[in-house]
Enzyme design. Sequence first.
Site, PDB file in Angstrom:
ATOM      1  N   HIS A  57       0.788  -1.249  -0.269  1.00  0.00           N
ATOM      2  CA  HIS A  57       0.103  -0.050  -0.021  1.00  0.00           C
ATOM      3  C   HIS A  57       0.749   1.299  -0.042  1.00  0.00           C
ATOM      4  O   HIS A  57       1.634   1.236   0.935  1.00  0.00           O
ATOM      5  CB  HIS A  57      -1.057   0.113   1.334  1.00  0.00           C
ATOM      6  N   HIS A 111      -7.609   8.332  -4.078  1.00  0.00           N
ATOM      7  CA  HIS A 111      -8.154   7.098  -4.165  1.00  0.00           C
ATOM      8  C   HIS A 111      -9.030   7.009  -5.668  1.00  0.00           C
ATOM      9  O   HIS A 111      -8.991   6.144  -6.516  1.00  0.00           O
ATOM     10  CB  HIS A 111      -8.744   6.137  -3.020  1.00  0.00           C
ATOM     11  N   ARG A 163      -1.402  22.935  -2.244  1.00  0.00           N
ATOM     12  CA  ARG A 163      -1.124  21.773  -2.320  1.00  0.00           C
ATOM     13  C   ARG A 163      -1.482  20.998  -1.230  1.00  0.00           C
ATOM     14  O   ARG A 163      -0.900  20.579   0.017  1.00  0.00           O
ATOM     15  CB  ARG A 163       0.243  21.643  -2.390  1.00  0.00           C
ATOM     16  N   CYS A 172       6.653  23.524  -4.570  1.00  0.00           N
ATOM     17  CA  CYS A 172       6.471  21.963  -4.412  1.00  0.00           C
ATOM     18  C   CYS A 172       7.606  21.435  -5.170  1.00  0.00           C
ATOM     19  O   CYS A 172       8.224  21.881  -6.195  1.00  0.00           O
ATOM     20  CB  CYS A 172       5.156  21.722  -5.046  1.00  0.00           C
ATOM     21  N   TYR A 174       8.901  11.837  -2.416  1.00  0.00           N
ATOM     22  CA  TYR A 174       9.974  12.622  -2.758  1.00  0.00           C
ATOM     23  C   TYR A 174      11.340  11.929  -2.600  1.00  0.00           C
ATOM     24  O   TYR A 174      12.150  12.318  -1.370  1.00  0.00           O
ATOM     25  CB  TYR A 174       9.451  13.544  -1.418  1.00  0.00           C
TER      26      TYR A 174
END
Lengths: 462, 462
Positions: free
Chosen positions: B13, B37, B110, B158, B298
């Site tokens: 997951h 999702h 974000r 970002c 990241y």
Amino acid sequence: GGVHDVTAFAKEHPGGRFIEMAAGGDVEGFWRHWHYHFHSPKVTDALRCTRIGRLVPSSDTVVDEDLYASDPPRDPRKHLERLARPFNSETLHEVLCVSYLTPTDALYVRNHAPVPKLPDGGAHRVAFAHGEAPVAAASLAELSSRFPRVTVTSVLQCAGNRAADDAKATGANGFKGTPFEELGCGMLGNVQWSGVRLSEVLRATFPQELTCPDASARHVIFEGADGYESSTPVAAILDEESDCLIATHMNGEPLTPDHGFPCRAILPGIAGARSVKWLTAIRLSETPSSAPWNANYYKREDGSEVQSLPPVQSIILQPTDNERVVANSDGSLSLRGVAYNGAAGGAIEAVEVSADGGTSWHAASLLRDEVLPDDARAPHHWLRWVADVPLPKPTKPTTLTEPSRNVEGDSEGRCVVCCRAFDVDGQSQPRVSAKQRGYLYNGWFCVELTVVPAEEGRPSQK
Amino acid sequence: GGVHDVTAFAKEHPGGRFIEMAAGGDVEGFWRHWHYHFHSPKVTDALRCTRIGRLVPSSDTVVDEDLYASDPPRDPRKHLERLARPFNSETLHEVLCVSYLTPTDALYVRNHAPVPKLPDGGAHRVAFAHGEAPVAAASLAELSSRFPRVTVTSVLQCAGNRAADDAKATGANGFKGTPFEELGCGMLGNVQWSGVRLSEVLRATFPQELTCPDASARHVIFEGADGYESSTPVAAILDEESDCLIATHMNGEPLTPDHGFPCRAILPGIAGARSVKWLTAIRLSETPSSAPWNANYYKREDGSEVQSLPPVQSIILQPTDNERVVANSDGSLSLRGVAYNGAAGGAIEAVEVSADGGTSWHAASLLRDEVLPDDARAPHHWLRWVADVPLPKPTKPTTLTEPSRNVEGDSEGRCVVCCRAFDVDGQSQPRVSAKQRGYLYNGWFCVELTVVPAEEGRPSQK
């Protein structure tokens, strides 16, 4: 003719413990070998402070031979002499700019003492030691039969190259008052070196020592037959990409006496001071060499080692500073130079030139075709480049304001022409690089020229 | 309406251990909170493989409220929406280019989940813990009375900004198939942040822990009220020059709900993903956060952290890609943009622009006068710049050779206009930067334009 008590001075002696070698006797022989003493104003000061007596000449006094008398001849058409004894020179620009490989008899010379005379190639032996304990000794004939011959084209450069540029841009540096104060950009060359790979020799000679976990914290000390010694961290030498050699040949011929015959260290990407000539011994050590050239010189302001060459460097070889040059008929000016990535060996991506002191820049053409195919893997070589840089339009003379300079061409044709190189990661030469005692300067390379228009210049040409 | 056994899938997951929170019951609430999702094609695949049963609707089934219904309004004239729920947007170029500070209501958003509603400013409490052990809790009123107010102008960006440029230059990246595949250069802004200095708060809260020898190996974990969590090495936060804050104000006003009201972390020079919003807890930890945004995202290709922003960055904000623009009467084209040194905070030295795809470059003018005096110490802010770049001369159409492009202007006025910034050390943007899953791209910033000559363009202007 003096007697000197150097007990107190010994601690300050720039040559470190070397002064002890001369204790209790005649210092003349040492001074003739380490001839620098005759060039430093500091020596006179030190002598005044340490004198405790005076010798009277007697009929026994003999004049020793000139230790430098058998130094090899050098060609003055290819060398700009900076010091006669020991011989130190820059390669002349006009020689550097005409070929990819720097001719052997033109490569700059950086000697610290008389050139030693060593036995012929194959018979010469290199001793290997762990600390002070002898481990092995091998003749060059043995080394070349046990290890494959490797050929690497690499820039060799003195850490002080461009010291005068550094002083001009950032103020007085560590070279002030020495014969190297005016050092230009000619203490470098691009040479094809051949020999055995140093990492292979070391791994075979020190199999246990170099596989233990702390191996990479050690240092490799190189000793030369001239008494010069320095060291380099073992990690830099074991790195396969570093291409470090025990070199016996340059440009396909045996090394010349000035360049370390019969063998020398070649450590690409590392300041020339670490590539010890006339190699007699290689020692693995827990600590760096304590010799003065390692412990006292080639340090940054903060005391850290000047190890690697500057990361990105380029140089204009033609025309030269203050030259009067003729413009091309299309209003451009032709330039030639070299560029290389000293420290990392990362590939050069571009060279750019400017004729207005850095306000606008134009791509130069890199002469990639002349690079030898084997050199592409880890580029320690330089790239030559050529460019036709557009000249700024001359400004009209005026009495109302200061005539502008650098940005627009001035009315008398003076302009500042610059170059800078880029590597593939975007690292370029800064306008002015950080001060580090004058070593490894890599700010923009600039020359000031007087440009004569094409029509004006042509009739006066032959 | 399915029953799923996720025992095997739980290990894969992407959200890590978060899936355990939903075990044994209805997953709908979690899915509405972590709305991603509904955007990932991978979810359908995972559901197909884990289904073990089917639920039958009954009269008890209730439709829960829309968790995103009370998100704040956003101004569509200032935001380019990339995802509606959770809201994610870029600031529009035309807004970014008009002022030194990015307007609060225009700053990119974000979000990972619905915007949490927290108690009014002073009453909100931040918990401090060492590992899992609570150490203290402080209201914002207490923090602002104990610590001086600090103001820092800093770019917030970002890590995925310019992901589309990265894909164009280097091929498919980690954003492929996500709503961020087309991410331009608008996920950034320059904001004046105010609050208390994080290093002072941490030193006062953890006096022992932060003076022990291994302190700098630790991590600071930030928890947000939206369930988001990430961490940053303590050394980066304790560095005074880093200017990290617990921020309560932006551009002189309290934080807005979209930007973390009533308080958030601001970590200048570090990717925006680490500047956690709606801050509820700060934990000192021996290990980095294991939350998915820290453990799974990241990261570079080699698994190392994407920590700092790219070292040197510049962006053309006007004109934009594929725009049709009118040349100036002197044959130049006017450009506007911004530049900053993301990672190091080292000073920007120059910005250069090219209208021939990078063959020749010209200095832009940096608008240094609008930088606030206090920001000069450690420049986390951006510099706006303007430039009139000389356009290449159009080539004549020819049937003999391919019409050249990029280098000379082509016959239809198309040209590639680029910018790149330099810091004082000579670091510049590479032509194409190294691939790291699409994060932190900082290759040359290029736009392709169609340029209409001045005489042709003018009549059509209003």
